[in-house]
Design an enzyme around this catalytic site. Structure first.
Site, PDB file in Angstrom:
ATOM      1  N   GLU A  55       8.689  -1.464  -6.752  1.00  0.00           N
ATOM      2  CA  GLU A  55       9.814  -2.079  -7.448  1.00  0.00           C
ATOM      3  C   GLU A  55      10.575  -1.086  -8.310  1.00  0.00           C
ATOM      4  O   GLU A  55      11.762  -1.275  -8.568  1.00  0.00           O
ATOM      5  CB  GLU A  55       9.333  -3.242  -8.322  1.00  0.00           C
ATOM      6  CG  GLU A  55       9.115  -4.527  -7.550  1.00  0.00           C
ATOM      7  CD  GLU A  55       9.022  -5.741  -8.444  1.00  0.00           C
ATOM      8  OE1 GLU A  55       8.992  -6.847  -7.905  1.00  0.00           O
ATOM      9  OE2 GLU A  55       8.977  -5.597  -9.684  1.00  0.00           O
ATOM     10  N   HIS A 112     -12.283   3.846   9.391  1.00  0.00           N
ATOM     11  CA  HIS A 112     -12.618   3.312  10.710  1.00  0.00           C
ATOM     12  C   HIS A 112     -11.512   2.418  11.259  1.00  0.00           C
ATOM     13  O   HIS A 112     -11.727   1.673  12.220  1.00  0.00           O
ATOM     14  CB  HIS A 112     -13.943   2.557  10.636  1.00  0.00           C
ATOM     15  CG  HIS A 112     -15.076   3.411  10.176  1.00  0.00           C
ATOM     16  ND1 HIS A 112     -15.851   4.164  11.039  1.00  0.00           N
ATOM     17  CD2 HIS A 112     -15.546   3.676   8.925  1.00  0.00           C
ATOM     18  CE1 HIS A 112     -16.757   4.830  10.343  1.00  0.00           C
ATOM     19  NE2 HIS A 112     -16.587   4.562   9.062  1.00  0.00           N
ATOM     20  N   LYS A 141      15.579 -14.085  -4.335  1.00  0.00           N
ATOM     21  CA  LYS A 141      15.525 -15.340  -5.088  1.00  0.00           C
ATOM     22  C   LYS A 141      16.815 -16.140  -4.907  1.00  0.00           C
ATOM     23  O   LYS A 141      16.777 -17.363  -4.712  1.00  0.00           O
ATOM     24  CB  LYS A 141      15.293 -15.054  -6.577  1.00  0.00           C
ATOM     25  CG  LYS A 141      13.907 -14.528  -6.919  1.00  0.00           C
ATOM     26  CD  LYS A 141      13.803 -14.268  -8.423  1.00  0.00           C
ATOM     27  CE  LYS A 141      12.460 -13.686  -8.806  1.00  0.00           C
ATOM     28  NZ  LYS A 141      12.383 -13.396 -10.254  1.00  0.00           N
TER      29      LYS A 141
END
Length: 424
Positions: free
Chosen positions: A279, A300, A414
């Site tokens: 951010e 792995h 938003k």
């Protein structure tokens, strides 16, 4: 052992000290300009007198531990990631800390199944709620708090208000109004500190105190880091040195930074780090993509790509010299697995050798490796590391010439979500 300086080293990397110190004057100028930004109250807050605040947090935390089995923390992003990171890094892998209770989190997603299972899980447990939001208007925690508020009122009646703690702005916002009207106890999110830099405020301190973390030691480590990392001289400031290293690697064409560690309890710390750097830096089509791996598990899976895949990433390796708790490899007279040669070693010793071998292998494979070393994984050194990363992140974003303290892309999502919801 208390650290004087976090040690930053490069492992088999073509980056040289002379390349780093070319940024000496630019770093000095940014350091002097940082306090002029909004939302930089975190820079000096650990060295301020916070005795009364800590006493208040400890008093409420003690009450919650005495009266509840579970604290439900409502929050998203910086309102929960830091607390969860500290809690997971320092609590036992199985069960609870001796002086703590269970902490669960809600408001970090909008899954109906998650909410339904949480309420079912809480049925036979005594509950407190800590809702954390500067404004109260963010959709995920706002919806979750609506659910939890009604749940607490239905379950505890008039006593519900005693079991809901609000952490929000001192003067304004939806959540502030709700708290004032209902008479909920409140802790303040300082107006000059943004969410992803707020873990060392009541945002993070109350939940981790309830979990059994020594917040005095945590803040002592942060205070020491504040003192050590206040130097504008690049030669004396490892946070700035780390910021410059990653900036140079970005300029050289690396696009991904992998934060790596060898202790599974640090997985949630990785998530806090990702938000902090993602951010703060990801703006104007700039910035390193912050990603994480936990070894040896991820050796792995993603390890093959790191070693031999596209040369797009460098690695930042967290190394704690001492981890609380260890176990010696047992001797087995059958030795069918051929591992008796390790029976004079402990798992932590083997893990440390694995760490060393992995760093060397990746470096030899052409992956630059930055190692950050601290003496011990405990409250003090975690507080130091948290402040270290915040200071480094602010410098790193400024080197990119972006504002470290806003998040316009988050606000865009938003707005679009609200538009779509109101269309239905």
């Amino acid at each position: 052992m208390q650290v004087e300086k976090l040690k930053t080293t490069l492992i088999n990397c073509s980056l040289e000290e002379k390349d780093i110190y070319k940024y000496k004057y630019k770093v000095r100028d940014i350091h002097q300009a940082l306090p002029q930004f909004d939302l930089t109250g975190w820079i000096d807050s650990p060295i301020q007198n916070q005795h009364e605040l800590l006493v208040s947090i400890e008093r409420v935390a003690s009450e919650i531990r005495a009266c509840a089995d579970v604290l439900v923390v409502v929050g998203v992003g910086g309102s929960f990631l830091g607390a969860r990171a500290i809690q997971e890094a320092l609590k036992p892998y199985f069960g609870l800390a001796e002086n703590g209770i269970e902490i669960v989190y809600v408001g970090l997603n909008m899954s109906g199944a998650y909410i339904k299972e949480l309420l079912s899980y809480l049925e036979k447990k005594q509950v407190y709620v800590n809702v954390i939001s500067k404004s109260g208007g963010t959709m995920e925690p706002a919806l979750a708090f609506r659910v939890m508020r009604l749940y607490m009122e239905e379950r505890y009646g008039e006593k519900a208000s005693e079991r809901i703690i609000v952490t929000t702005d001192a003067d304004k916002g939806i959540l502030k109004g709700i708290a004032d009207n209902a008479g909920y106890r409140q802790f303040v999110i300082p107006s000059n500190i943004g969410g992803r830099y707020s873990v060392l405020t009541p945002v993070g301190l109350l939940p981790v105190a309830v979990a059994g973390v020594d917040i005095r030691a945590l803040m002592a480590g942060a205070k020491r880091a504040t003192e050590v990392l206040s130097d504008s001289d690049l030669a004396n400031n490892d946070a700035y040195k780390y910021a410059v290293m990653r900036h140079i690697l970005y300029e050289q064409g690396y696009s991904i930074e992998l934060l790596a560690s060898f202790e599974p309890g640090l997985n949630k710390f990785h998530e806090w780090w990702k938000q902090l750097f993602g951010e703060s830096e990801g703006k104007e089509k700039k910035g390193l993509y912050p990603s994480t791996v936990n070894f040896s598990t991820d050796l792995h899976s993603i390890g093959q790509f790191i070693q031999d895949g596209s040369p797009i990433m460098f690695e930042t390796l967290l190394h704690f010299h001492e981890i609380e708790g260890d176990f010696q490899v047992p001797f087995d007279k059958r030795n069918e697995d051929g591992l008796n040669y390790l029976s004079n070693r402990t798992f932590n010793e083997i893990n440390a050798i694995s760490k060393q071998g992995t760093a060397l292998a990746h470096a030899e494979g052409g992956v630059p490796v930055i190692q950050l070393e601290l003496p011990k994984l405990d409250e003090y050194h975690l507080g130091y590391l948290i402040y270290f990363f915040m200071k480094a992140c602010a410098m790193s974003a400024c080197l990119l010439q972006v504002n470290p303290f806003d998040q316009p892309g988050v606000e865009a999502y938003k707005r679009k979500m609200l538009e779509l919801l109101k269309e239905k």
